[in-house]
Design a protein around this motif. Structure first.
Motif, PDB file in Angstrom:
ATOM      1  N   ALA A 228       7.670  44.257  13.467  1.00  0.00           N
ATOM      2  CA  ALA A 228       7.105  45.520  13.719  1.00  0.00           C
ATOM      3  C   ALA A 228       8.054  46.666  13.804  1.00  0.00           C
ATOM      4  CB  ALA A 228       6.136  45.513  14.805  1.00  0.00           C
ATOM      5  N   ARG A 229       9.283  46.342  14.332  1.00  0.00           N
ATOM      6  CA  ARG A 229      10.129  47.442  14.382  1.00  0.00           C
ATOM      7  C   ARG A 229      11.084  47.659  13.089  1.00  0.00           C
ATOM      8  NH1 ARG A 229      11.535  44.421  19.133  1.00  0.00           N
ATOM      9  NH2 ARG A 229      10.827  45.529  21.096  1.00  0.00           N
ATOM     10  N   PHE A 230      11.091  46.492  12.232  1.00  0.00           N
ATOM     11  CA  PHE A 230      11.537  46.473  10.990  1.00  0.00           C
ATOM     12  C   PHE A 230      10.881  47.126  10.164  1.00  0.00           C
ATOM     13  CE2 PHE A 230      12.006  44.663   6.745  1.00  0.00           C
ATOM     14  CZ  PHE A 230      13.412  44.711   6.430  1.00  0.00           C
ATOM     15  N   LEU A 231       9.419  47.162  10.187  1.00  0.00           N
ATOM     16  CA  LEU A 231       8.679  47.793   9.333  1.00  0.00           C
ATOM     17  C   LEU A 231       8.340  49.301   9.591  1.00  0.00           C
ATOM     18  CD1 LEU A 231       5.195  45.426   9.313  1.00  0.00           C
ATOM     19  CD2 LEU A 231       6.605  46.018   7.298  1.00  0.00           C
ATOM     20  N   LEU A 232       8.654  49.676  10.857  1.00  0.00           N
ATOM     21  CA  LEU A 232       8.621  51.107  11.383  1.00  0.00           C
ATOM     22  C   LEU A 232      10.097  51.646  10.741  1.00  0.00           C
ATOM     23  CD1 LEU A 232       7.690  53.539  12.993  1.00  0.00           C
ATOM     24  CD2 LEU A 232       8.596  52.513  15.003  1.00  0.00           C
ATOM     25  N   VAL A 237      13.018  54.938   6.748  1.00  0.00           N
ATOM     26  CA  VAL A 237      14.057  55.210   5.861  1.00  0.00           C
ATOM     27  C   VAL A 237      13.526  55.271   4.477  1.00  0.00           C
ATOM     28  CG1 VAL A 237      16.222  54.184   5.386  1.00  0.00           C
ATOM     29  CG2 VAL A 237      15.495  54.140   7.626  1.00  0.00           C
ATOM     30  N   LEU A 238      13.028  54.255   3.924  1.00  0.00           N
ATOM     31  CA  LEU A 238      12.412  54.375   2.337  1.00  0.00           C
ATOM     32  C   LEU A 238      11.746  55.452   2.362  1.00  0.00           C
ATOM     33  CD1 LEU A 238      12.351  52.750  -0.241  1.00  0.00           C
ATOM     34  CD2 LEU A 238      10.218  51.689   0.791  1.00  0.00           C
ATOM     35  N   GLY A 279       3.910  49.324  11.181  1.00  0.00           N
ATOM     36  CA  GLY A 279       5.056  48.889  12.401  1.00  0.00           C
ATOM     37  C   GLY A 279       4.739  49.686  13.797  1.00  0.00           C
ATOM     38  N   ALA A 280       4.245  50.997  13.520  1.00  0.00           N
ATOM     39  CA  ALA A 280       4.159  51.603  14.641  1.00  0.00           C
ATOM     40  C   ALA A 280       2.849  51.012  15.339  1.00  0.00           C
ATOM     41  CB  ALA A 280       3.798  53.158  14.458  1.00  0.00           C
ATOM     42  N   ALA A 281       1.968  50.753  14.408  1.00  0.00           N
ATOM     43  CA  ALA A 281       0.536  50.151  14.969  1.00  0.00           C
ATOM     44  C   ALA A 281       0.702  48.843  15.945  1.00  0.00           C
ATOM     45  CB  ALA A 281      -0.463  49.884  13.907  1.00  0.00           C
TER      46      ALA A 281
END
Length: 402
Positions: A228-232, A237-238, A279-281
């Motif tokens: 999830a942190r990677f997604l956030l 960044v993207l 990720g935040a969710a």
């Protein structure tokens, strides 16, 4: 019975296994749809008294970040994928029967709103509503229904999404991101002029399936805190790079007059936002679940989820129920005046509770379209046939095929 007592009763009747956080996220995403359409969609009255669509984003580019907050379809597809996994596990019959049940739940409200509008159009025209206003209204009504079609397709792919999730885990959505990135490179990169206009259509399925696949992987417990942190972080960044370096349009919704749009079909910017939101969710799930243990907070979430398709299908009708009568009075700030002044923004904010009240009133009657149809009787079959013919007629009118 007081509201406090009603909330307590709803809380007491909620099964212990119910994932309140997921329901809360779905309710939040649902409310973002009417809020976004009501706030970022306006009308302009022509000399003949007809209403035409107009967007405040054409005049106020600084409102674009509002669309980042209100574009929560990524969250909706995320929790849709998660919920589909749980439902699929609990199915008591075949996969085909499970899919038929899901499709029927999505299709009944769509058939209801389109059939009602088909019956209303000749009546409204007889009462003096201009034809251009009816065209504008029908376009707005059918506008959010594309979502139901896309959601139906991705739901049908649930068994395949499950297989991929079990094999690749959280990375199962990565190929979908890559597919959208490749199409965006072709239509916006150095070879853009040589690309056919239909190329963008290739983004529709992978673009909206991305967050759904994340939800399926989440439901399979293949995305944890680290993922999830990677997604956030990765999504954020993207998103920033696409805006600042590659100059994607800032608005997440279409702006009249702009050559490029992010949402129809989805661009890579939509997926970046969906990744960050997902990720935040996932990271906030436990906190949201604890908050929704409070009966006064949980009760509205239950009501919204029970009326999900009604909200989606009828919220534009609620806005039109205020704007169309107002068009006979001429220039009404926030309703029939062009959305090109700060005064319009303030007036539209004042109209929002009115739209919400009209939607609640409409929902009292429209929710019956979410209930299963009575089967087996000749009268019931005749009603279904008539509704289908009316809906088809409305689609032809709204899509300007006739």
């Amino acid at each position: 019975m007081s509201l406090k007592q009603l909330a307590a009763r709803i809380d007491a009747r909620t099964p212990a296994h119910r994932d309140r956080a997921v329901d809360g996220l779905r309710a939040l995403a649902l409310l973002a749809v009417p809020t976004g359409h009501w706030l970022l969609g306006g009308f302009r009255l022509d000399s003949a008294g007809a209403l035409h669509n107009a967007s405040p984003l054409s005049a106020f580019g600084f409102l674009a970040p509002v669309s980042w907050i209100l574009q929560m379809l990524g969250i909706f597809f995320l929790v849709g994928g998660y919920a589909s996994v749980l439902s699929y596990r609990r199915r008591k019959s075949t996969t085909a029967a499970w899919l038929r049940g899901r499709m029927a739940r999505l299709g009944r409200p769509v058939l209801g709103v389109t059939a009602v509008w088909a019956a209303m159009i000749p009546v409204l025209y007889t009462l003096g509503v201009p034809g251009d206003t009816l065209r504008t209204g029908s376009t707005l009504v059918i506008q959010p229904l594309w979502f139901v079609g896309v959601y139906t397709v991705v739901t049908a792919l649930t068994p395949y999404c499950l297989r991929i999730a079990r094999r690749l885990g959280g990375w199962a959505a990565a190929p979908l991101l890559g597919a959208v990135a490749a199409v965006d490179f072709l239509r916006y990169g150095p070879y853009a002029e040589a690309m056919p206009s239909w190329l963008s259509v290739l983004n529709i399925l992978p673009g909206w399936l991305f967050a759904y696949q994340l939800g399926v992987s989440w439901g399979e417990d293949r995305i944890g805190k680290r993922g999830a942190r990677f997604l956030l972080v990765g999504g954020t960044v993207l998103f920033a790079a696409l805006l600042l370096v590659f100059h994607y349009p800032a608005s997440m919704v279409g702006v009249p007059g702009e050559a490029r749009t992010n949402s129809h079909p989805p661009s890579l910017l939509v997926l970046a936002l969906a990744a960050a939101q997902s990720g935040a969710a996932i990271l906030l799930r436990d906190r949201i679940g604890r908050l929704l243990r409070r009966p006064p907070v949980w009760a509205p979430v239950v009501v919204i989820n029970l009326s999900a398709m009604t909200i989606l299908c009828w919220h534009q009708t609620a806005m039109l129920a205020a704007a169309v009568p107002a068009s006979f009075a001429g220039a009404v700030p926030g309703l029939t005046t062009g959305p090109d002044t700060i005064g319009w923004v303030l007036a539209r904010l004042a109209w929002m509770p009115v739209f919400a009240g009209l939607l609640v009133l409409i929902a009292r009657y429209a929710r019956r379209f979410e209930a299963p149809w009575q089967a087996g009787t000749r009268a019931a079959n005749a009603r279904r046939t008539a509704a289908g013919l009316l809906a088809a007629g409305f689609a032809v009118f709204a899509l300007r095929l006739a």
